[in-house]
Design a protein around this motif. Structure first.
Motif, PDB file in Angstrom:
ATOM      1  N   GLU A   1      -4.525   4.614  -7.237  1.00 62.05           N
ATOM      2  CA  GLU A   1      -4.290   5.959  -7.429  1.00 62.05           C
ATOM      3  C   GLU A   1      -4.672   6.175  -8.590  1.00 62.05           C
ATOM      4  OE1 GLU A   1      -0.377   7.478  -4.882  1.00 62.05           O
ATOM      5  OE2 GLU A   1      -0.133   6.313  -6.489  1.00 62.05           O
ATOM      6  N   GLU A   2      -4.501   5.499  -9.637  1.00 64.44           N
ATOM      7  CA  GLU A   2      -5.098   5.618 -10.889  1.00 64.44           C
ATOM      8  C   GLU A   2      -6.685   5.548 -11.037  1.00 64.44           C
ATOM      9  OE1 GLU A   2      -3.214   2.653 -13.444  1.00 64.44           O
ATOM     10  OE2 GLU A   2      -1.348   3.726 -13.266  1.00 64.44           O
TER      11      GLU A   2
ATOM     12  N   ARG B   1      -0.281   1.710  -7.016  1.00 62.06           N
ATOM     13  CA  ARG B   1      -0.495   2.644  -8.444  1.00 62.06           C
ATOM     14  C   ARG B   1      -1.816   2.407  -8.993  1.00 62.06           C
ATOM     15  NH1 ARG B   1       2.841   6.899  -8.944  1.00 62.06           N
ATOM     16  NH2 ARG B   1       5.175   6.191  -9.037  1.00 62.06           N
ATOM     17  N   GLN B   2      -2.555   1.234  -9.211  1.00 60.39           N
ATOM     18  CA  GLN B   2      -3.869   0.941  -9.703  1.00 60.39           C
ATOM     19  C   GLN B   2      -4.596   1.862  -8.778  1.00 60.39           C
ATOM     20  OE1 GLN B   2      -4.437  -3.217  -9.888  1.00 60.39           O
ATOM     21  NE2 GLN B   2      -2.752  -3.499 -11.208  1.00 60.39           N
TER      22      GLN B   2
ATOM     23  N   ALA C   1      -3.259  11.314  -6.156  1.00 56.69           N
ATOM     24  CA  ALA C   1      -2.030  10.583  -5.667  1.00 56.69           C
ATOM     25  C   ALA C   1      -2.261  10.752  -4.048  1.00 56.69           C
ATOM     26  CB  ALA C   1      -0.719  11.739  -5.927  1.00 56.69           C
TER      27      ALA C   1
ATOM     28  N   SER D   1       3.585  -2.296  -4.962  1.00 61.28           N
ATOM     29  CA  SER D   1       3.715  -1.051  -5.675  1.00 61.28           C
ATOM     30  C   SER D   1       2.740  -0.949  -6.798  1.00 61.28           C
ATOM     31  CB  SER D   1       5.079  -0.647  -6.174  1.00 61.28           C
ATOM     32  OG  SER D   1       5.979  -0.615  -5.068  1.00 61.28           O
ATOM     33  N   ARG D   2       2.458  -2.005  -7.665  1.00 64.40           N
ATOM     34  CA  ARG D   2       1.415  -1.847  -8.670  1.00 64.40           C
ATOM     35  C   ARG D   2       0.241  -1.804  -8.196  1.00 64.40           C
ATOM     36  NH1 ARG D   2       5.006  -5.812 -10.982  1.00 64.40           N
ATOM     37  NH2 ARG D   2       3.528  -7.646 -10.287  1.00 64.40           N
TER      38      ARG D   2
END
Length: 293
Positions: free
Chosen positions: A40-41, A37-38, A46, A33-34
């Protein structure tokens, strides 16, 4: 962005679940998950619509999935070819070419070389002459076919043939029915020039021929591709100077007219590394000379 980010994202997108994707990747779910997220950031968008029921891809996510699959598939091919080469099972032989040489003997050469040795993979790269020299010295290609003469101490170059240049004009043009055209008359026509970049290239050769004859044509449009330049001629933007072999395109909306000047010619030049003594290169050079003749 790292390759693992794309691999992780593909697994999540294809499984529709972080849990199943983590099982497939043999990692724990929180680190997975992390990583997403990285990603996407870093992209600033998104990629997934997260809900309590299921994961859905956003429009950006669908695009990234489609494009990243192409990228990773190509990378897998490169990795496998590298392994085969490392095990000396196969050898890579790269050929660089300018597009206009594909209307002459080069396609037949490529066809024969691809079937000449089952242990040699023949790869093709479209590039203008100057990038060919850099690719040769870097080992990215082993043989180049171009039209511009450059001196380089690491590269051997041979002129295989000299090809007449012709004027490509729209079918309804006043010159279309003529047997020939003088340089003076041609220089009064708006000129479609190709390729636009990188310079120097064939377009500089053409402009140099006009200058040597005492004329400076008006360039109305530059195109990167030969096919684009011919399309612009057909659309009536101007005329183009092309090698005679381009007539093999057999376009019904463009006529080719002989340029009445002995200087308006273009060489086809083969280039290779001076220190390359491979038997396959020698075979390729002999075949190129035979076909060019």
């Amino acid at each position: 962005m790292e390759l693992r980010h794309l691999r992780y994202f593909q697994a999540v997108a294809e499984e529709g679940s972080f849990t199943r994707a983590a099982e497939r990747l043999h990692i724990a779910q929180p680190p997975l998950s992390r990583q997403i997220r990285q990603l996407e950031e870093e992209l600033g968008v998104a990629l997934l619509e997260r809900s309590t029921r299921a994961l859905r891809l956003t429009e950006a996510g669908r695009f990234l999935l489609e494009q990243s699959r192409l990228l990773t598939a190509r990378l897998d091919e490169v990795v496998e070819s590298t392994r085969r080469l490392g095990r000396r099972e196969r050898r890579w032989f790269g050929i660089g070419f300018v597009p206009s040489t594909l209307y002459g003997f080069v396609p037949e050469l490529i066809r024969r070389l691809r079937g000449a040795d089952p242990l040699v993979d023949v790869g093709l790269s479209e590039m203008t002459t100057l990038p060919q020299l850099e690719a040769l010295k870097a080992g990215r290609i082993d043989l180049g076919f171009g039209r511009i003469l450059f001196d380089d101490p690491a590269v051997e170059r041979r002129v295989l043939l000299t090809e007449p240049l012709m004027a490509a004009v729209p079918l309804g043009h006043a010159l279309a029915g003529q047997a020939g055209v003088t340089v003076e008359r041609l220089a009064r026509e708006p000129l479609v020039l190709y390729p636009a970049r990188p310079r120097p290239n064939f377009s500089d050769h053409v402009l140099g021929l006009f200058r040597a004859a005492g004329h400076a044509p008006q360039v109305v449009q530059e195109a990167n591709e030969l096919q684009t330049a011919i399309g612009l001629v057909a659309a009536g933007l101007g005329v183009a100077v092309v090698p005679a072999s381009v007539q093999r395109l057999q376009r019904q909306d463009v006529a080719h007219v002989r340029i009445e000047a002995e200087s308006f010619v273009s060489p086809v030049i083969v280039s290779y590394r001076k220190d390359d003594t491979s038997p396959f290169l020698r075979q390729a050079l002999l075949l190129a000379q035979e076909l060019a003749a």
